[in-house]
Scaffold this motif. Sequence first.
Motif, short mmCIF file in Angstrom:
data_model
loop_
_atom_site.label_atom_id
_atom_site.label_comp_id
_atom_site.label_asym_id
_atom_site.label_seq_id
_atom_site.Cartn_x
_atom_site.Cartn_y
_atom_site.Cartn_z
N GLN A 188 87.74 62.31 -8.81
CA GLN A 188 88.99 62.07 -9.56
C GLN A 188 89.79 63.35 -9.72
OE1 GLN A 188 90.32 59.34 -10.43
NE2 GLN A 188 88.79 57.75 -10.86
N LEU A 248 83.72 59.59 -5.13
CA LEU A 248 84.15 59.82 -6.51
C LEU A 248 83.09 60.58 -7.31
CD1 LEU A 248 85.99 56.53 -7.55
CD2 LEU A 248 86.97 58.76 -7.07
N ALA A 261 91.43 55.53 -9.72
CA ALA A 261 91.86 56.42 -8.65
C ALA A 261 93.14 55.91 -8.00
CB ALA A 261 90.75 56.55 -7.60
N THR A 290 83.38 54.63 -3.33
CA THR A 290 82.69 54.44 -4.61
C THR A 290 81.52 53.49 -4.43
OG1 THR A 290 82.97 53.71 -6.90
CG2 THR A 290 84.26 52.56 -5.25
#
Length: 462
Positions: free
Chosen positions: A64, A56, A94, A83
């Motif tokens: 994203q 991410l 997400a 993450t």
Amino acid sequence: MIQNILLVDDEPDFSQGLARLIAAGFPEATVHTAKDGQEALALLEREPITLMLTDLRMPGLGGQELLRQALDEHSQLTVIVLTGYGSVESAVAALKAGAYDFLTKPIVKEELFRAVGKGLERARLLGENRSLRALAHACELERTLVGQSPAMRRLKSGIEAVAASDYTVLVRGESGTGKELVAGNIHALSTRGARPLVRVNCPAIPEHLLESELFGHVKGAFTGADRSRRGLFLAATGGSILLDEIGDIPLSVQTKLLRVLQEHEIRPVGSSETAKVNVRILATTNQDLEARIASGAFREDLFYRLNVLTVTTPPLRERAEDIPLLAAHFLEQCCAEMRLPPKALSPEVLACLASRSWPGNVRELQNFVRRLAVFCPAAQVDMQHLRQAGGGVEPCAASQAEPLAPYKQAKAHVVDEFTKRYLKQVLERTGGNVSEAARISGIERVSLQKIIKRMDGRPAGA
């Protein structure tokens, strides 16, 4: 099924280590890596990626935004986000945006294998669903586009060919030949078939409103614009937009439509900002666009942008042998609509209908059959009912018409031809596996074997 896994992370050591781990656990899969979001998007365009794992937090295009753009362009893609510990809120966001699952760093091998295994299984099921949907739509194509003439067989082959791409399609043909129906089938057979098909009847919308309808507007853009409006292009995001009778749109809108085709972006009325759109454009016309270009009524550059792929619907006079099938189909449809007992057309009526020119094409024939259904109280439509429903249609040259097979015989022939084509498709798809073909088709295996035997089919490996 091809299994291509894409791993996106800006840390080379972590990325390579994770790739080796996945390759060891899933030796049947090919693992690709990308160092950032832009590289990942480019790879998604080149390779049929089954599953994507993405970090991410990355410089440039973050995870994203990568997720959003990837799913906009590849709606069936399965995505697992990675993450750091303590960033669960980002992972939840997400998931809401369309990710399938998430993993927290540091990665635990067992959790990684579980998530990747489930992701690949989801991708496999989605692939099977796409195959079944394509088969169902192929059957729907046969049901909605009635006819077995050479002209209709060429049309159906053309529809299947252009549906496989994502290019703009221009459907040309005379009024009443089913151009909108053809465009609908192209969308349904395409990879966008599960997304919306937004239809726009261009001549029906006043010139001063058409731009706003297509591209939207911001609040206060013009008198009466008391709130912002998205427009039909944005409403069709991920799907297709059908511009019906595009030859009638004004030059002012043609210029803005050209921008959409060139740049894949729109600018709402009254706005200074553009918005990217992910839409396939389908257009229909019964006009001679080349003549309109010569007269200055249609932009030549827009024509060439629209005319990437062309499908032409044949007029009814070029497929007169389909008229008995069409007439019987429309009569059955009319009786169902009016909740009447089924009716049949006499051989004389079928011969008479087949001998007429039908300048209004299929639409004219359909309306005439509706009149026959209304004026005939009996179970069979005879010549007296045809004369009663005539309504100015030219007399039949029935005596000079070529002999036609009785309705039941003609229908049986069409059903047999459809069955042969369906068997060929389903057996090719299953490699000749009759059990699998029975599962896909929803027919008992014994019954399917009887049908194959009756059709003299010999499945491979049977």
